[in-house]
Motif scaffolding. Structure first.
Motif, short mmCIF file in Angstrom:
data_model
loop_
_atom_site.label_atom_id
_atom_site.label_comp_id
_atom_site.label_asym_id
_atom_site.label_seq_id
_atom_site.Cartn_x
_atom_site.Cartn_y
_atom_site.Cartn_z
N GLN A 191 68.25 -56.66 58.88
CA GLN A 191 67.62 -56.31 57.61
C GLN A 191 68.16 -57.13 56.44
O GLN A 191 67.50 -57.30 55.42
CB GLN A 191 67.82 -54.82 57.32
CG GLN A 191 67.11 -53.90 58.30
CD GLN A 191 65.59 -53.95 58.18
OE1 GLN A 191 65.04 -53.92 57.09
NE2 GLN A 191 64.91 -54.06 59.32
N GLU B 16 68.15 -58.58 67.77
CA GLU B 16 68.10 -57.45 66.84
C GLU B 16 67.57 -57.90 65.49
O GLU B 16 67.87 -59.01 65.03
CB GLU B 16 69.50 -56.83 66.67
CG GLU B 16 70.08 -56.23 67.94
CD GLU B 16 69.27 -55.06 68.46
OE1 GLU B 16 68.68 -54.34 67.64
OE2 GLU B 16 69.22 -54.88 69.70
N ASN C 109 56.91 -45.93 55.38
CA ASN C 109 57.86 -46.03 56.50
C ASN C 109 57.65 -44.92 57.54
O ASN C 109 58.53 -44.62 58.32
CB ASN C 109 59.29 -45.96 55.98
CG ASN C 109 59.53 -44.76 55.08
OD1 ASN C 109 58.79 -44.54 54.12
ND2 ASN C 109 60.57 -43.98 55.36
N TYR D 201 61.77 -51.76 61.52
CA TYR D 201 62.99 -51.64 62.32
C TYR D 201 64.18 -51.17 61.48
O TYR D 201 65.31 -51.17 61.96
CB TYR D 201 63.31 -52.98 62.98
CG TYR D 201 62.34 -53.35 64.07
CD1 TYR D 201 62.59 -53.00 65.40
CD2 TYR D 201 61.15 -54.00 63.79
CE1 TYR D 201 61.69 -53.33 66.40
CE2 TYR D 201 60.24 -54.33 64.79
CZ TYR D 201 60.52 -53.99 66.10
OH TYR D 201 59.62 -54.30 67.09
N SER D 202 63.93 -50.77 60.24
CA SER D 202 65.01 -50.25 59.40
C SER D 202 65.33 -48.81 59.79
O SER D 202 64.53 -48.14 60.44
CB SER D 202 64.64 -50.32 57.92
OG SER D 202 63.75 -49.28 57.58
N GLU D 203 66.47 -48.33 59.35
CA GLU D 203 66.87 -46.96 59.64
C GLU D 203 65.96 -45.94 58.96
O GLU D 203 65.98 -44.75 59.29
CB GLU D 203 68.32 -46.74 59.19
CG GLU D 203 69.35 -47.39 60.10
CD GLU D 203 69.30 -46.81 61.51
OE1 GLU D 203 69.35 -45.57 61.66
OE2 GLU D 203 69.17 -47.60 62.47
N GLN D 204 65.15 -46.40 57.99
CA GLN D 204 64.29 -45.48 57.26
C GLN D 204 62.99 -45.17 57.98
O GLN D 204 62.28 -44.23 57.62
CB GLN D 204 63.95 -46.07 55.87
CG GLN D 204 65.16 -46.23 54.97
CD GLN D 204 64.82 -47.07 53.74
OE1 GLN D 204 64.42 -48.23 53.86
NE2 GLN D 204 64.98 -46.49 52.58
N ASN D 205 62.66 -45.94 59.02
CA ASN D 205 61.36 -45.74 59.66
C ASN D 205 61.34 -44.47 60.50
O ASN D 205 62.31 -44.16 61.20
CB ASN D 205 60.99 -46.95 60.52
CG ASN D 205 59.59 -47.43 60.21
OD1 ASN D 205 59.33 -47.85 59.09
ND2 ASN D 205 58.68 -47.33 61.18
N LYS D 206 60.22 -43.76 60.42
CA LYS D 206 60.10 -42.47 61.10
C LYS D 206 58.70 -42.35 61.70
O LYS D 206 57.78 -43.09 61.35
CB LYS D 206 60.33 -41.30 60.12
CG LYS D 206 61.70 -41.32 59.43
CD LYS D 206 61.81 -40.16 58.45
CE LYS D 206 63.19 -40.12 57.78
NZ LYS D 206 63.33 -41.14 56.74
N LYS E 187 62.68 -40.26 65.01
CA LYS E 187 63.30 -41.49 64.52
C LYS E 187 63.98 -42.17 65.69
O LYS E 187 64.73 -41.52 66.44
CB LYS E 187 64.32 -41.16 63.42
CG LYS E 187 65.02 -42.35 62.81
CD LYS E 187 65.95 -41.87 61.69
CE LYS E 187 66.74 -43.00 61.11
NZ LYS E 187 67.66 -42.55 60.03
N ASN E 188 63.70 -43.47 65.84
CA ASN E 188 64.28 -44.23 66.96
C ASN E 188 64.02 -43.53 68.31
O ASN E 188 64.91 -43.40 69.14
CB ASN E 188 65.78 -44.44 66.76
CG ASN E 188 66.08 -45.33 65.57
OD1 ASN E 188 65.29 -46.20 65.23
ND2 ASN E 188 67.21 -45.08 64.92
#
Length: 672
Positions: free
Chosen positions: A173, A170, A622, A594-599, A652-653
């Motif tokens: 970050q 994983e 992002n 791979y951050s939660e902000q990527n869309k 997202k994801n």
């Protein structure tokens, strides 16, 4: 006999009249060394290299030096820009032997190409003495030289590729935060850049830091990036008269450069300043973009839409001698004649004082204050000063055009062309100037027509209608990245299909599944003394880091889990072992994906191109953007277009929300 007159490389042709019996790097030259049991001299440089010219004049044009080289050695000249694979392998050797490297790069090897001695620039006397000693030692103690070569060869093979025996699964970050905090200790908070000299621009470092500062809301990092870009743009390193950046600064304040202008620097810097402009709307950044692309179109673009490689650091001075920086330097008396009553104000703007002096009585133009500050000091409107600055620069441009220009390296390299192609696309996204997109598309067609064969491989070089060198991984990764960016700007899926075709060719001919990285050289090419896997980002990002980012993005467009798996494996092999963040900034940029902000965003409607242009003009690093104005078979867009509807799919994801019809709501969601 000197055989370099048979070559197309401007650098090799510069040496075609040397008394040294130079050969080019090819199987015939290497075979001659083995057949005659002669040591090989490998001398590597490039056309815009100042110290390469100095060593040529002092040694390679000298009859006594040539006599020694011709009698006892096979002498091979290499253009590092045409043969980056050869350069990379032998640079490793010199770095192991001496702890440093640079150009000219000079080595002596056994007849089989394994190095036994090397270094960079040598004065004539030292060069002669060394060659005589090496030749004598090879005749008297060949077994000792061979033993040393074998040990060094083992060392070369062991360096370069990161070996992570237990890679994590994983992306953490927090690793990025720790690395950036460590990196901050090297920041020069007065002039920007790293707190050392010489200062290289390293555009990818600031691409990452800009994105990191934006996504992590780290104002100190953002302030540092803007300080750096402002100081670099103030002159010296940046040619404020004609546009374009030189290769690096020899001092801390970005003032006196090594004056050569390289295509790859300017392409990357246009991309960087375009991103920074989208975030800040700083007019200085817009000025840099426009001037640089105007310079490139005027001086480095050929009639076919290809881009030349470089302008030399040296040009003829008033005494008709080649001199570094002669084209760019000014003296006070000539400036007074040109500028007349405006000279004093001009001198304030461009530091005609102790801050701006170079050497002797020569000045290289550099700002040290903002125009707002200077206007206030002189009680004039800043708009008036801006107008004067443009007028002065035009005056000096016209005067400077009367001088002998630096020499042009007129070969076209695929990787560098792709970097400049992407620079044009990024400038189009930021500024909306159609000319930039037109130049990018013209260059893309130039690459397809001249540098992409019917067998599927890219070539590396082009000059006078000829391609002579099979492409390297750097050619594939940068062309793919450029074509993806063209898709983002045009929504023409041809560019994605071309990118996928090049990726699949790369997987077949460059990818090493045992090492989980792409080799620099195709498996169809003759092997060098060791394989090279480029993983460290330098003045140009590593081919593997660029390829990993390409695979990540294409895995989403094509819903390709294999691309995603390889990209992730490559990142996880590198990320946990990073110690020096400046050498891995492009990998760190990939980690931000791979951050939660990527869309991901799909825009599906007749006006998709208009909406995507609006999104492209904003700094949202992002988001991966796709769009279509009709039914599409691209997996990410398949079955998402509906007539008479405007639909935005925000994902997202790998999970997409219900389609939205509200553009402003989508923008708000992207900015979260």
């Amino acid at each position: 006999m000197n055989e370099l007159n048979l070559e197309t490389s401007p650098y090799l042709l510069q040496h075609a009249n040397n008394p040294v019996h130079w050969k080019a790097w090819n199987p015939k030259s290497l075979a001659a060394a083995k057949e005659n049991n002669k040591l090989i001299i490998i001398s590597i440089g490039y056309s815009a290299c100042h110290w390469c010219h100095v060593m040529e004049h002092e040694s390679f044009e000298d009859a006594a030096v040539a006599q020694i080289m011709n009698a006892h050695f096979i002498a091979i000249k290499v253009d590092r820009e045409e043969r980056p694979d050869v350069d990379a392998v032998y640079m490793k050797a010199v770095q192991i032997m001496t702890g440093s490297g640079g150009w000219p790069l000079n080595l002596v090897t056994l007849p089989d190409g394994r190095p036994v001695w090397g270094g960079t620039y040598f004065k004539k006397k030292e060069w002669i003495q060394t060659l005589e000693q090496l030749q004598e030692f090879y005749q008297s103690h060949p077994e000792k030289m061979i033993d040393y070569a074998e040990k060094l060869h083992q060392g070369i093979q062991a360096t370069g590729l990161i070996q992570n025996e237990e890679p994590e699964t994983e992306v953490n970050q927090n690793i990025l935060k720790l690395l950036v905090e460590k990196w901050k200790k090297s920041f020069d908070l007065e002039f920007g850049g790293m707190a050392r000299a010489p200062k290289f621009m390293m555009p990818n470092n600031y691409q990452f830091l800009l994105r990191y500062g934006y996504q992590k809301q780290d104002e100190k990092v953002l302030d540092f990036v803007n300080l750096t870009l402002t100081k670099m743009a103030y002159g010296g390193l940046f040619d404020t008269i004609d546009g374009g950046f030189s290769r690096y600064s020899v001092d801390m304040k970005w003032h006196i450069p090594h004056f050569e202008k390289m295509l790859y620097d300017n392409g990357q810097l246009v991309s960087l300043y375009s991103d920074a402009y989208k975030l800040t709307k700083n007019p200085l950044y817009k000025e840099v973009i426009e001037k640089t692309l105007r310079f490139v179109e005027r001086e480095l673009m050929n009639s076919e839409g290809g881009f030349y490689s470089a302008l030399d650091a040296d040009s003829l001075n008033s005494d008709n001698d080649l001199q570094e920086g002669a084209f760019y330097a000014w003296k006070i008396p000539e400036l007074k004649v040109i500028l007349k009553k405006d000279f004093n104000l001009f001198g304030q703007v461009f530091s005609c004082n102790a801050f701006g002096v170079w050497e002797g009585e020569k000045y290289v133009l550099i700002q040290n204050q903002t125009l707002d500050s200077i206007a206030a000091q002189n009680n004039i409107p800043v708009s008036e000063l801006r107008t004067k600055k443009i007028f002065w620069e035009n005056l000096l441009y016209n005067e400077r055009e009367k001088r002998p220009k630096p020499r042009l390296d007129d070969k076209c390299l695929t990787s560098w062309n792709a970097i400049m192609l992407k620079g044009n696309v990024d400038a189009y996204k930021a500024l909306g100037n159609q000319k930039y997109l037109d130049n990018a598309q013209q260059n893309a067609l130039f690459i397809i027509k001249n540098l992409w064969s019917t067998e599927g491989n890219l070539f590396h070089n082009y000059k006078n209608g000829k391609t002579t060198i099979n492409g390297y991984m750097e050619d594939y990764c940068f062309v793919i990245a450029a074509f993806i960016s063209l898709y983002e700007a045009t929504l023409n899926e041809k560019w994605l299909q071309d990118s996928k075709q090049l990726v699949d060719y790369s997987l077949k001919h460059f990818y090493d599944d045992k090492k989980s990285f792409f080799a620099f050289t195709s498996n169809l090419d003759e092997a060098l003394i060791t394989s090279h896997y480029e993983t460290e980002d330098n003045v140009i990002p590593a081919s593997n880091s660029v390829m990993a980012k390409n695979l990540f993005q294409l895995s989403i467009y094509f819903n390709n889990s294999y691309y995603e798996k390889i990209s992730h494996q490559m990142l996880m092999a590198v990320l946990p072992g990073i110690d020096h963040p400046s050498a891995f900034s492009n990998w760190m940029d990939l980690a931000l994906n791979y951050s939660e902000q990527n869309k991901e965003l799909a825009v599906c409607c007749e006006d998709a191109l208009t909406y995507c242009a609006k999104i492209n003009s904003q700094y949202i690093p992002n988001v991966i953007l796709a769009g279509t104005q009709k039914e599409s078979t691209l997996p990410f867009l398949n079955s998402r277009y509906h007539d008479q509807e405007t639909l935005f799919y925000l994902c997202k994801n790998k999970t997409c929300l219900m389609p939205n019809t509200d553009y402003q709501q989508i923008i708000n969601d992207l900015m979260k």
